[in-house]
Design an enzyme around this catalytic site. Structure first.
Site, PDB file in Angstrom:
ATOM      1  N   GLY A 264      63.993  39.241  32.129  1.00 36.10           N
ATOM      2  CA  GLY A 264      62.567  38.936  31.961  1.00 36.10           C
ATOM      3  C   GLY A 264      61.690  39.766  32.896  1.00 36.10           C
ATOM      4  O   GLY A 264      62.182  40.631  33.630  1.00 36.10           O
ATOM      5  N   GLN A 265      60.381  39.461  32.898  1.00 35.18           N
ATOM      6  CA  GLN A 265      59.420  40.282  33.665  1.00 35.18           C
ATOM      7  C   GLN A 265      59.774  40.340  35.152  1.00 35.18           C
ATOM      8  O   GLN A 265      59.917  41.417  35.716  1.00 35.18           O
ATOM      9  CB  GLN A 265      57.994  39.732  33.514  1.00 35.18           C
ATOM     10  CG  GLN A 265      56.944  40.654  34.137  1.00 35.18           C
ATOM     11  CD  GLN A 265      55.721  39.934  34.707  1.00 35.18           C
ATOM     12  OE1 GLN A 265      55.652  38.709  34.707  1.00 35.18           O
ATOM     13  NE2 GLN A 265      54.772  40.708  35.190  1.00 35.18           N
TER      14      GLN A 265
ATOM     15  N   TYR B 107      52.453  24.475  30.621  1.00 35.25           N
ATOM     16  CA  TYR B 107      53.031  25.329  31.654  1.00 35.25           C
ATOM     17  C   TYR B 107      52.851  24.675  33.031  1.00 35.25           C
ATOM     18  O   TYR B 107      53.798  24.548  33.810  1.00 35.25           O
ATOM     19  CB  TYR B 107      52.318  26.683  31.608  1.00 35.25           C
ATOM     20  CG  TYR B 107      52.815  27.717  32.590  1.00 35.25           C
ATOM     21  CD1 TYR B 107      54.103  28.231  32.493  1.00 35.25           C
ATOM     22  CD2 TYR B 107      51.966  28.211  33.586  1.00 35.25           C
ATOM     23  CE1 TYR B 107      54.545  29.213  33.383  1.00 35.25           C
ATOM     24  CE2 TYR B 107      52.403  29.192  34.463  1.00 35.25           C
ATOM     25  CZ  TYR B 107      53.686  29.681  34.360  1.00 35.25           C
ATOM     26  OH  TYR B 107      54.122  30.647  35.234  1.00 35.25           O
TER      27      TYR B 107
ATOM     28  N   LYS C  37      55.484  23.195  35.758  1.00 33.30           N
ATOM     29  CA  LYS C  37      55.561  23.753  37.121  1.00 33.30           C
ATOM     30  C   LYS C  37      55.424  22.661  38.189  1.00 33.30           C
ATOM     31  O   LYS C  37      56.136  22.677  39.193  1.00 33.30           O
ATOM     32  CB  LYS C  37      54.510  24.858  37.326  1.00 33.30           C
ATOM     33  CG  LYS C  37      54.832  26.142  36.555  1.00 33.30           C
ATOM     34  CD  LYS C  37      56.182  26.704  36.948  1.00 33.30           C
ATOM     35  CE  LYS C  37      56.582  27.946  36.202  1.00 33.30           C
ATOM     36  NZ  LYS C  37      57.994  28.327  36.417  1.00 33.30           N
TER      37      LYS C  37
HETATM   38  C1  AKB Z   1      50.722  33.305  33.525  1.00 35.48           C
HETATM   39  O1  AKB Z   1      49.647  33.901  33.435  1.00 35.48           O
HETATM   40  O2  AKB Z   1      51.090  32.423  32.753  1.00 35.48           O
HETATM   41  C2  AKB Z   1      51.623  33.650  34.698  1.00 35.48           C
HETATM   42  C3  AKB Z   1      51.349  32.817  35.894  1.00 35.48           C
HETATM   43  C4  AKB Z   1      50.140  33.025  36.690  1.00 35.48           C
HETATM   44  O3  AKB Z   1      52.121  31.970  36.224  1.00 35.48           O
HETATM   45  N1  AKB Z   1      51.481  35.040  35.007  1.00 35.48           N
END
Ligand code: AKB
Length: 325
Positions: free
Chosen positions: A11-12, A143, A147
């Site tokens: 991945g990145q 997301y 997290k």
């Molecule tokens: C995103 O933009 O989703 C990621 C991050 C800031 O976690 N690069």
């Protein structure tokens, strides 16, 4: 010598992290875990062992941990913020069910674990300016929910079972190697590609929108040095704010224009990305990382721009030469 497994090694961040870890610990000691269909190629493939590891399938993690006598796991598997909004169930499955698998195996096999958090773990009610280490999080994206859960679950395994879990809240990561996909901060990478290709850049984020960003070498240094830090100094664990630069689109554009005169940028704001960006910090306070494990970044916006433009010019020129042969 430590044996390390990187999950999400193509991945990145994973692709560059695996190479950097191999420089530190030796190629044979760092195993690149990848999902079927994303096998490593080139230097990543040649420089050390690789094996299929699907974070959602505990048996694949366990066989890698046993076969390679793994001591430390860098769990880099995740969907980024924008794509996670369209696939929330998958984001949870990879981010949390996957983390559960990793932590259970780490507990059984006594491995340490690094699972990154993000500026995405914060939400609209978070203080946006110099966001403190310990503050309101309450994200409203899937997301962000994964997290914050990552931070809590990792701390839980540390306090309850003594698993050595550590993490940082990554800002948007800018790199010239593996492009990101599906993130809110991706524009800050795409803008450099547009500048080097001579294209006009269409910016999906509104003028004036500040977000924390970081150049990849600093992000790699953060992950590795936190995992190497003396645990008796760590008051926090999951996860440390780390910061090196914060800018809005017009500021990165101006920094590129100094070196690419005539480069053009227009705005076409993406409402989902903008809502997410508006809910994230403008800048984070990383004093705890600086005092607990001596975190210090090396790049600022100007030095990153110089390096990005130089590396991308070489990379894109090489590609063009290969295609024309
Ligand atoms: C995103 O933009 O989703 C990621 C991050 C800031 O976690 N690069």
């Amino acid at each position: 010598m430590k044996n390390i497994l990187v999950i999400g090694a193509t991945g990145q961040i994973g692709s560059e992290l695996t190479m950097e870890l191999r420089k530190h610990y030796g190629g044979a000691h760092v195993v690149a875990g990848y999902i079927p269909g994303a096998a490593p190629t080139g230097e990543l493939k040649e420089s050390g062992p690789s094996v299929v590891v699907d974070v959602t399938d505990a048996t694949t993690i366990e066989s890698a941990v046993r076969n390679y006598s793994i001591d430390a796991i860098y769990n880099m598997a995740a969907l980024l913020s924008v794509v996670a909004e369209s696939k929330p169930a998958l984001a949870w499955k990879i981010g949390i069910d996957g983390l559960w698998n990793v932590l259970e195996l780490a507990r059984a096999y006594r491995c340490s674990v690094f699972t990154p958090s993000s500026i995405g773990s914060f939400g609209p009610e978070t203080p946006h300016f110099m966001t403190p280490q310990d503050t309101t999080q309450r994200p409203r994206t899937m997301y962000g929910v994964t997290k914050v859960s990552t931070e809590l679950l990792s701390d839980y395994y540390f306090h309850k079972y003594g698993v050595d879990t550590r993490s940082v809240r990554f800002p948007g990561i800018i790199s010239n190697v593996t492009p990101p996909g599906g993130g809110t901060t991706d524009y800050a990478v795409d803008i450099y590609y547009a500048a080097v290709r001579g294209d006009k850049f269409v910016c999906p984020i509104k003028e004036g929108t500040l977000m924390d960003m970081m150049y990849m070498p600093d992000a790699l240094h953060a992950a590795i040095s936190l995992m190497e830090a003396d645990s008796s100094r760590l008051i926090h664990r999951n996860a440390f704010n780390i910061a090196s630069m914060s800018f809005a689109p017009e500021t990165i554009y101006a920094s590129i224009c100094k070196q690419v005169p005539g480069f053009e940028m227009v705005y076409n704001v993406d409402s989902l990305k903008q809502t997410i960006a508006d809910s994230w910090p403008d800048s984070m306070d990383d004093a705890c990382a600086r005092s607990e494990w001596d975190w210090q970044p090396s790049y600022n916006l100007e030095s990153m721009t110089t390096d990005m433009l130089e590396k991308l010019q070489k990379k894109l020129l090489n590609k063009a030469t290969i295609v024309s042969q």
